[in-house]
Design a protein around this motif. Structure first.
Motif, PDB file in Angstrom:
ATOM      1  N   LYS A 130       0.828  -1.202   0.000  1.00 32.90           N
ATOM      2  CA  LYS A 130       0.000   0.000   0.000  1.00 32.90           C
ATOM      3  C   LYS A 130       0.870   1.262   0.000  1.00 32.90           C
ATOM      4  CE  LYS A 130      -4.015  -2.109   2.238  1.00 32.90           C
ATOM      5  NZ  LYS A 130      -4.921  -2.099   3.413  1.00 32.90           N
ATOM      6  N   ARG A 131       2.024   1.204   0.658  1.00 29.03           N
ATOM      7  CA  ARG A 131       2.927   2.355   0.654  1.00 29.03           C
ATOM      8  C   ARG A 131       3.484   2.598  -0.743  1.00 29.03           C
ATOM      9  NH1 ARG A 131       8.460   2.560   4.171  1.00 29.03           N
ATOM     10  NH2 ARG A 131       9.084   1.132   2.506  1.00 29.03           N
ATOM     11  N   THR A 132       3.774   1.512  -1.463  1.00 31.42           N
ATOM     12  CA  THR A 132       4.258   1.650  -2.829  1.00 31.42           C
ATOM     13  C   THR A 132       3.231   2.371  -3.698  1.00 31.42           C
ATOM     14  OG1 THR A 132       5.607  -0.356  -2.674  1.00 31.42           O
ATOM     15  CG2 THR A 132       4.989   0.373  -4.881  1.00 31.42           C
ATOM     16  N   ILE A 133       1.973   1.989  -3.551  1.00 31.05           N
ATOM     17  CA  ILE A 133       0.905   2.654  -4.314  1.00 31.05           C
ATOM     18  C   ILE A 133       0.842   4.130  -3.956  1.00 31.05           C
ATOM     19  CG2 ILE A 133      -1.599   2.764  -4.641  1.00 31.05           C
ATOM     20  CD1 ILE A 133      -1.609  -0.293  -4.237  1.00 31.05           C
ATOM     21  N   ALA A 134       0.970   4.451  -2.660  1.00 32.96           N
ATOM     22  CA  ALA A 134       0.914   5.849  -2.228  1.00 32.96           C
ATOM     23  C   ALA A 134       2.057   6.660  -2.835  1.00 32.96           C
ATOM     24  CB  ALA A 134       0.956   5.921  -0.701  1.00 32.96           C
ATOM     25  N   ILE A 135       3.260   6.074  -2.880  1.00 30.87           N
ATOM     26  CA  ILE A 135       4.411   6.784  -3.450  1.00 30.87           C
ATOM     27  C   ILE A 135       4.197   7.051  -4.936  1.00 30.87           C
ATOM     28  CG2 ILE A 135       6.860   6.561  -4.034  1.00 30.87           C
ATOM     29  CD1 ILE A 135       7.208   4.994  -1.414  1.00 30.87           C
ATOM     30  N   ILE A 136       3.800   6.017  -5.668  1.00 36.33           N
ATOM     31  CA  ILE A 136       3.638   6.164  -7.115  1.00 36.33           C
ATOM     32  C   ILE A 136       2.596   7.210  -7.444  1.00 36.33           C
ATOM     33  CG2 ILE A 136       2.882   5.009  -9.229  1.00 36.33           C
ATOM     34  CD1 ILE A 136       4.075   2.433  -8.088  1.00 36.33           C
ATOM     35  N   GLU A 153      -6.730  -9.084  -6.479  1.00 39.99           N
ATOM     36  CA  GLU A 153      -7.753  -9.009  -7.522  1.00 39.99           C
ATOM     37  C   GLU A 153      -8.991  -8.251  -7.051  1.00 39.99           C
ATOM     38  OE1 GLU A 153     -10.452 -12.033 -10.256  1.00 39.99           O
ATOM     39  OE2 GLU A 153      -8.498 -12.685  -9.518  1.00 39.99           O
ATOM     40  N   ARG A 154      -9.342  -8.369  -5.776  1.00 41.60           N
ATOM     41  CA  ARG A 154     -10.546  -7.700  -5.282  1.00 41.60           C
ATOM     42  C   ARG A 154     -10.451  -6.174  -5.381  1.00 41.60           C
ATOM     43  NH1 ARG A 154      -7.654  -9.032  -0.647  1.00 41.60           N
ATOM     44  NH2 ARG A 154      -7.140  -7.213   0.666  1.00 41.60           N
ATOM     45  N   ASP A 155      -9.226  -5.663  -5.497  1.00 40.14           N
ATOM     46  CA  ASP A 155      -9.026  -4.214  -5.525  1.00 40.14           C
ATOM     47  C   ASP A 155      -8.734  -3.674  -6.921  1.00 40.14           C
ATOM     48  OD1 ASP A 155      -9.399  -3.796  -2.784  1.00 40.14           O
ATOM     49  OD2 ASP A 155      -7.324  -4.343  -2.334  1.00 40.14           O
ATOM     50  N   MET A 156      -8.947  -4.474  -7.963  1.00 38.56           N
ATOM     51  CA  MET A 156      -8.642  -4.014  -9.310  1.00 38.56           C
ATOM     52  C   MET A 156      -9.504  -2.827  -9.731  1.00 38.56           C
ATOM     53  SD  MET A 156      -6.102  -5.175 -11.012  1.00 38.56           S
ATOM     54  CE  MET A 156      -6.630  -4.645 -12.645  1.00 38.56           C
ATOM     55  N   VAL A 157     -10.809  -2.889  -9.447  1.00 37.42           N
ATOM     56  CA  VAL A 157     -11.663  -1.745  -9.776  1.00 37.42           C
ATOM     57  C   VAL A 157     -11.210  -0.520  -8.997  1.00 37.42           C
ATOM     58  CG1 VAL A 157     -13.990  -0.786  -9.570  1.00 37.42           C
ATOM     59  CG2 VAL A 157     -13.666  -3.091 -10.471  1.00 37.42           C
ATOM     60  N   ARG A 158     -10.818  -0.729  -7.756  1.00 45.25           N
ATOM     61  CA  ARG A 158     -10.434   0.405  -6.905  1.00 45.25           C
ATOM     62  C   ARG A 158      -9.145   1.070  -7.385  1.00 45.25           C
ATOM     63  NH1 ARG A 158     -12.930  -3.141  -3.097  1.00 45.25           N
ATOM     64  NH2 ARG A 158     -14.631  -2.070  -2.004  1.00 45.25           N
ATOM     65  N   ILE A 159      -8.129   0.291  -7.778  1.00 47.33           N
ATOM     66  CA  ILE A 159      -6.880   0.938  -8.204  1.00 47.33           C
ATOM     67  C   ILE A 159      -7.070   1.628  -9.556  1.00 47.33           C
ATOM     68  CG2 ILE A 159      -5.852  -1.063  -9.386  1.00 47.33           C
ATOM     69  CD1 ILE A 159      -3.144  -0.117  -8.253  1.00 47.33           C
ATOM     70  N   ASN A 160      -7.913   1.039 -10.411  1.00 49.91           N
ATOM     71  CA  ASN A 160      -8.222   1.714 -11.665  1.00 49.91           C
ATOM     72  C   ASN A 160      -8.944   3.032 -11.383  1.00 49.91           C
ATOM     73  OD1 ASN A 160      -8.513   2.132 -14.443  1.00 49.91           O
ATOM     74  ND2 ASN A 160     -10.495   1.112 -14.488  1.00 49.91           N
ATOM     75  N   THR A 161      -9.831   3.011 -10.397  1.00 52.62           N
ATOM     76  CA  THR A 161     -10.571   4.212 -10.038  1.00 52.62           C
ATOM     77  C   THR A 161      -9.687   5.217  -9.310  1.00 52.62           C
ATOM     78  OG1 THR A 161     -12.529   2.808  -9.783  1.00 52.62           O
ATOM     79  CG2 THR A 161     -12.699   5.044  -8.967  1.00 52.62           C
ATOM     80  N   CYS A 196       6.620  19.098 -12.278  1.00 56.09           N
ATOM     81  CA  CYS A 196       5.766  18.017 -11.770  1.00 56.09           C
ATOM     82  C   CYS A 196       6.058  16.691 -12.464  1.00 56.09           C
ATOM     83  CB  CYS A 196       4.294  18.402 -11.916  1.00 56.09           C
ATOM     84  SG  CYS A 196       3.783  19.718 -10.788  1.00 56.09           S
ATOM     85  N   ALA A 197       6.429  16.738 -13.743  1.00 55.99           N
ATOM     86  CA  ALA A 197       6.847  15.515 -14.438  1.00 55.99           C
ATOM     87  C   ALA A 197       8.104  14.942 -13.797  1.00 55.99           C
ATOM     88  CB  ALA A 197       7.086  15.812 -15.919  1.00 55.99           C
ATOM     89  N   ALA A 198       9.021  15.817 -13.389  1.00 53.12           N
ATOM     90  CA  ALA A 198      10.235  15.362 -12.715  1.00 53.12           C
ATOM     91  C   ALA A 198       9.907  14.694 -11.382  1.00 53.12           C
ATOM     92  CB  ALA A 198      11.180  16.546 -12.496  1.00 53.12           C
ATOM     93  N   LEU A 199       8.937  15.258 -10.639  1.00 56.01           N
ATOM     94  CA  LEU A 199       8.517  14.634  -9.372  1.00 56.01           C
ATOM     95  C   LEU A 199       7.930  13.253  -9.608  1.00 56.01           C
ATOM     96  CD1 LEU A 199       8.022  14.755  -6.326  1.00 56.01           C
ATOM     97  CD2 LEU A 199       5.856  15.930  -6.814  1.00 56.01           C
ATOM     98  N   ALA A 200       7.122  13.110 -10.669  1.00 54.79           N
ATOM     99  CA  ALA A 200       6.542  11.805 -10.984  1.00 54.79           C
ATOM    100  C   ALA A 200       7.628  10.774 -11.271  1.00 54.79           C
ATOM    101  CB  ALA A 200       5.589  11.927 -12.171  1.00 54.79           C
ATOM    102  N   CYS A 201       8.668  11.194 -11.998  1.00 49.60           N
ATOM    103  CA  CYS A 201       9.782  10.288 -12.296  1.00 49.60           C
ATOM    104  C   CYS A 201      10.506   9.877 -11.018  1.00 49.60           C
ATOM    105  CB  CYS A 201      10.763  10.963 -13.257  1.00 49.60           C
ATOM    106  SG  CYS A 201      10.123  11.225 -14.921  1.00 49.60           S
ATOM    107  N   LEU A 202      10.711  10.837 -10.100  1.00 42.10           N
ATOM    108  CA  LEU A 202      11.406  10.538  -8.850  1.00 42.10           C
ATOM    109  C   LEU A 202      10.621   9.540  -8.007  1.00 42.10           C
ATOM    110  CD1 LEU A 202      13.717  11.127  -6.871  1.00 42.10           C
ATOM    111  CD2 LEU A 202      12.363  13.047  -6.000  1.00 42.10           C
ATOM    112  N   CYS A 203       9.311   9.735  -7.913  1.00 40.56           N
ATOM    113  CA  CYS A 203       8.475   8.813  -7.112  1.00 40.56           C
ATOM    114  C   CYS A 203       8.501   7.403  -7.685  1.00 40.56           C
ATOM    115  CB  CYS A 203       7.042   9.341  -7.053  1.00 40.56           C
ATOM    116  SG  CYS A 203       6.837  10.816  -6.026  1.00 40.56           S
ATOM    117  N   LEU A 204       8.467   7.281  -8.997  1.00 42.08           N
ATOM    118  CA  LEU A 204       8.557   5.965  -9.615  1.00 42.08           C
ATOM    119  C   LEU A 204       9.929   5.338  -9.385  1.00 42.08           C
ATOM    120  CD1 LEU A 204       6.680   6.598 -12.973  1.00 42.08           C
ATOM    121  CD2 LEU A 204       6.198   4.712 -11.421  1.00 42.08           C
ATOM    122  N   ALA A 205      10.961   6.162  -9.419  1.00 39.90           N
ATOM    123  CA  ALA A 205      12.326   5.650  -9.267  1.00 39.90           C
ATOM    124  C   ALA A 205      12.551   5.040  -7.888  1.00 39.90           C
ATOM    125  CB  ALA A 205      13.334   6.763  -9.529  1.00 39.90           C
ATOM    126  N   VAL A 206      11.963   5.643  -6.842  1.00 34.05           N
ATOM    127  CA  VAL A 206      12.205   5.140  -5.482  1.00 34.05           C
ATOM    128  C   VAL A 206      11.228   4.037  -5.082  1.00 34.05           C
ATOM    129  CG1 VAL A 206      13.144   7.369  -4.783  1.00 34.05           C
ATOM    130  CG2 VAL A 206      10.725   6.890  -4.389  1.00 34.05           C
TER     131      VAL A 206
END
Length: 423
Positions: free
Chosen positions: A26-32, A151-159, A195-205
């Motif tokens: 869940k922390r990984t999802i929050a970072i991304i 799998e139960r959270d697929m609709v939720r992560i898409n949303t 903001c694009a640079a921030l998105a790249c940094l969050c994905l990198a870590v």
């Protein structure tokens, strides 16, 4: 190269593709999605600034249609290659590169505008470059989703992605027009790049153990594309779902692109009035997305898509019938229409994930996105001249009526209903 986590570091849960989830998934999802939220906000602000600049300087449905085509055609043409890249390479790296290229282009354009080199071609180039990056970013991020949650959270992560887009849509146009008015177009573009640079940094870590594809490479890109096309063509329910989404894109998305002209020409509004409409759309998406996050979509996801699509069409009909002094009603209706849009969008990826093998998911979603996105520039190519000839308000009525008819037909489709029946 990232490694697969050993059992002691994994939680007792598995993701939608059957792999053990890390303890802190869940922390990984929050970072991304922290980085993605910033990037989405800046993109909406910059895109609205471009569209309003075209509206105010050209006052032309045709020019707005060209802007819409520049935003959509690269996605339609290049998403299949983005899907192949997602299946062949590390999805995390593909997503970072796509975000980075978009940010670099925005920064370069900010410098060009700052020194006085600006033209309509340059603005259209910005939209096209962003769309090119999205053609690779979208399939990679979608292919990552089943690896991130049960799998139960697929609709939720898409949303979740849609919820962040909704929140950004509420304030993004206001931020865009405020920066545009106070400091000029370059300021909006610089914010977009940062903001694009921030998105790249969050994905990198972020730790993404299953971002790398373990599937063997095929003989070539053409073979991968052919394999993805066969996966769609040989699955009648998936093909029917694609047709349903394409019809919705063909009829509804051009109306969103023409919405600033509806505000400007029909209701006599200014840039802030147009940003209010965009904010109402964002609020509607946010409310609809939060509802879908809480609900999860239930077991009849195709029924959710069809009913939501019919509600979108009905709302567009009423918008087109409003008198010129009913702008507040138009704003409220746009909010309701986009709440229904959230319900329409949420089940698509979960329905696909249940039927498409994980090793083909990227290329299938790339082709799916390409064909559905191709419907949008086709719709815009029709909508521009048609709105000029009939009036933008009448075109809202025509497209809304056609969308309602299309959704009624979709509810009667046996292949589509079989998606809900698990066939």
């Amino acid at each position: 190269m990232e490694t697969i986590p050993r059992p002691p570091s994994a939680s007792c849960e598995v993701n939608a593709n059957g792999h053990p989830l890390p303890l802190r998934w869940k922390r990984t999802i929050a970072i991304i999605w922290t980085g993605q939220a910033a990037s989405i906000l800046a993109t909406i602000a910059a895109t609205f600034a471009v569209l309003w600049h075209i509206t105010a300087t050209a006052d032309s449905a045709l020019m707005l249609s060209l802007a819409g085509i520049a935003s959509l055609l690269p996605v339609a043409l290049l998403s299949p290659l983005g899907g192949v890249a997602a299946d062949r390479f590390n999805k995390k790296h593909v997503t970072i590169v796509a975000d980075g290229i978009a940010g670099v282009f925005s920064l370069a354009l900010a410098v060009a505008v700052g020194v006085g080199f600006s033209s309509m071609l340059l603005l259209l180039s910005l939209l096209a470059a962003r769309a090119t990056a999205q053609a690779f970013h979208g399939p990679s991020l979608m292919a990552l989703m089943p690896e991130l949650v049960p799998e139960r959270d697929m609709v939720r992560i898409n949303t979740l992605d849609q919820t962040l887009s909704s929140g950004s849509a509420i304030i993004g146009p206001v931020v865009g027009i405020a920066l545009y008015t106070a400091w000029g177009f370059s300021a909006v573009l610089v914010m977009d790049a940062l903001c694009a640079a921030l998105a790249c940094l969050c994905l990198a870590v972020a730790r993404l153990p299953y971002a790398r594809s373990d599937a063997p490479s095929s003989a070539g890109v053409t073979a991968d594309l052919r394999d993805g096309a066969a996966a769609i063509a040989h699955d009648r329910p998936v093909a029917a779902l694609l047709v349903m989404v394409m019809l919705a894109m063909l009829l509804f998305l051009p109306l969103g692109t023409l919405s600033p002209l509806m505000t400007y020409d029909w209701f006599g509004g200014d840039g802030f009035a147009a940003s209010l409409v965009e904010a109402a759309a964002g609020i509607g998406l946010l409310v609809g997305s939060v509802a879908m996050l809480a609900w999860g979509g239930g077991k009849r996801l195709v029924g959710v898509l069809a009913v939501a699509g019919a509600l979108i069409g009905a709302g567009c009909i009423v918008c087109g019938l409003l008198p010129r002094d009913a702008f507040p009603v138009y704003v409220a209706l746009i909010g309701l229409v986009f709440a229904a849009t959230a319900a329409f969008n949420a089940p698509v990826i979960p329905l696909m994930q249940k039927r498409v093998p994980a090793e083909k998911f990227g290329r299938v979603m790339g082709l799916f996105g390409s064909l559905s996105a191709l419907a949008s520039p086709v719709g815009l190519a029709i909508a521009g001249p048609a709105a000029e000839a009939l009036g933008v308000n009448r075109w809202f009525i025509v497209c809304g009526a056609l969308l309602v008819i299309a959704m009624i037909i979709a509810l009667a489709s046996r292949p589509l209903r079989s998606l809900d029946e698990g066939a």
